[in-house]
Design a protein around this motif. Structure first.
Motif, short mmCIF file in Angstrom:
data_model
loop_
_atom_site.label_atom_id
_atom_site.label_comp_id
_atom_site.label_asym_id
_atom_site.label_seq_id
_atom_site.Cartn_x
_atom_site.Cartn_y
_atom_site.Cartn_z
N ALA A 57 30.49 44.23 -46.00
CA ALA A 57 30.61 45.39 -46.89
C ALA A 57 29.50 46.40 -46.61
CB ALA A 57 30.57 44.93 -48.34
N VAL A 58 28.30 45.93 -46.36
CA VAL A 58 27.18 46.84 -46.07
C VAL A 58 27.43 47.57 -44.75
CG1 VAL A 58 24.73 46.90 -45.47
CG2 VAL A 58 25.49 45.60 -47.45
N VAL A 59 27.93 46.87 -43.76
CA VAL A 59 28.20 47.50 -42.47
C VAL A 59 29.29 48.56 -42.60
CG1 VAL A 59 29.15 47.07 -40.16
CG2 VAL A 59 27.39 45.57 -41.08
N VAL A 60 30.34 48.26 -43.36
CA VAL A 60 31.42 49.23 -43.54
C VAL A 60 30.90 50.47 -44.27
CG1 VAL A 60 33.59 49.62 -44.79
CG2 VAL A 60 33.30 47.57 -43.42
N LEU A 61 30.11 50.27 -45.30
CA LEU A 61 29.54 51.41 -46.02
C LEU A 61 28.61 52.22 -45.14
CD1 LEU A 61 28.85 49.98 -49.58
CD2 LEU A 61 30.50 51.71 -48.92
N ALA A 62 27.81 51.54 -44.33
CA ALA A 62 26.89 52.25 -43.45
C ALA A 62 27.64 53.10 -42.43
CB ALA A 62 25.98 51.25 -42.74
N LEU A 63 28.81 52.66 -42.02
CA LEU A 63 29.60 53.44 -41.06
C LEU A 63 30.39 54.56 -41.74
CD1 LEU A 63 30.91 50.59 -38.75
CD2 LEU A 63 29.09 52.23 -38.28
N LEU A 64 30.80 54.37 -42.98
CA LEU A 64 31.63 55.36 -43.65
C LEU A 64 30.83 56.51 -44.26
CD1 LEU A 64 34.38 53.25 -45.41
CD2 LEU A 64 34.60 54.70 -43.42
N ILE A 65 29.62 56.26 -44.70
CA ILE A 65 28.85 57.31 -45.37
C ILE A 65 28.61 58.50 -44.46
CG2 ILE A 65 26.56 57.83 -46.32
CD1 ILE A 65 26.67 55.13 -47.73
N PHE A 118 28.42 36.49 -45.66
CA PHE A 118 29.18 37.20 -44.64
C PHE A 118 29.96 38.37 -45.25
CE2 PHE A 118 29.20 33.03 -42.21
CZ PHE A 118 28.20 33.44 -41.34
N ALA A 119 30.54 38.17 -46.42
CA ALA A 119 31.28 39.25 -47.08
C ALA A 119 30.34 40.39 -47.46
CB ALA A 119 31.99 38.71 -48.32
N PHE A 120 29.16 40.06 -47.94
CA PHE A 120 28.18 41.08 -48.32
C PHE A 120 27.73 41.87 -47.09
CE2 PHE A 120 23.74 42.34 -48.99
CZ PHE A 120 23.92 43.21 -50.05
N VAL A 121 27.44 41.19 -46.01
CA VAL A 121 27.01 41.86 -44.77
C VAL A 121 28.13 42.76 -44.25
CG1 VAL A 121 26.36 41.47 -42.37
CG2 VAL A 121 25.28 40.15 -44.18
#
Length: 143
Positions: free
Chosen positions: A60-68, A55-58
């Motif tokens: 983090a990936v979602v946050v990065l996908a939105l911030l990039i 859950f933590a990995f998912v």
């Protein structure tokens, strides 16, 4: 085609056989080899405990996908404005526009701003130096 019936066809032997009384003696042979019964200290493994990392990995990936995209958009939206000299050189050397095309493209407000900036008082010494040291006086007179 000949009809096939499973019950009427002879069976093929597998080659494996079970010794006699194997399953009756099996429990008696295996029970002494097992460790002693520790039913009071059974360990319970939660499926959710292993999924915390997932859950933590998912997340983090979602946050990065939105911030990039936001970071890339903010860096490309505000380029440095070009200098006026650069713009003038580009228009002068690269453009096929004539001075008449530029004049017709200006509206009344732009023309009023130009006249106010041209009407600045020139010092007589600056005017005399320009006329004295400039060889292109015909260009000033024609324009």
């Amino acid at each position: 085609m000949k009809e096939f019936k499973l019950n009427q066809v002879s069976k093929i032997k597998t080659g494996f056989s079970v010794p006699e009384n194997y399953f009756e003696d099996f429990a008696a042979k295996i029970t002494p080899k097992l460790p002693p019964n520790k039913s009071s200290k059974t360990r319970v493994v939660s499926f959710y405990a292993n999924k915390k990392h997932v859950f933590a990995f998912v997340a983090a990936v979602v946050v990065l996908a939105l911030l990039i995209p936001l970071v890339l958009q903010s860096t490309t939206d505000n380029p440095a404005p070009p200098e006026s000299i650069t713009l003038e050189n580009y228009i002068y050397y690269q453009s096929s526009l004539t001075q008449y095309d530029l004049i017709h493209g200006l509206d009344l407000q732009d023309l009023q701003q130009l006249t106010t900036s041209i009407a600045l008082p020139l010092e007589t010494q600056t005017l005399e130096e320009t006329l004295l040291y400039n060889d292109n006086l015909e260009n000033y007179l024609l324009e």
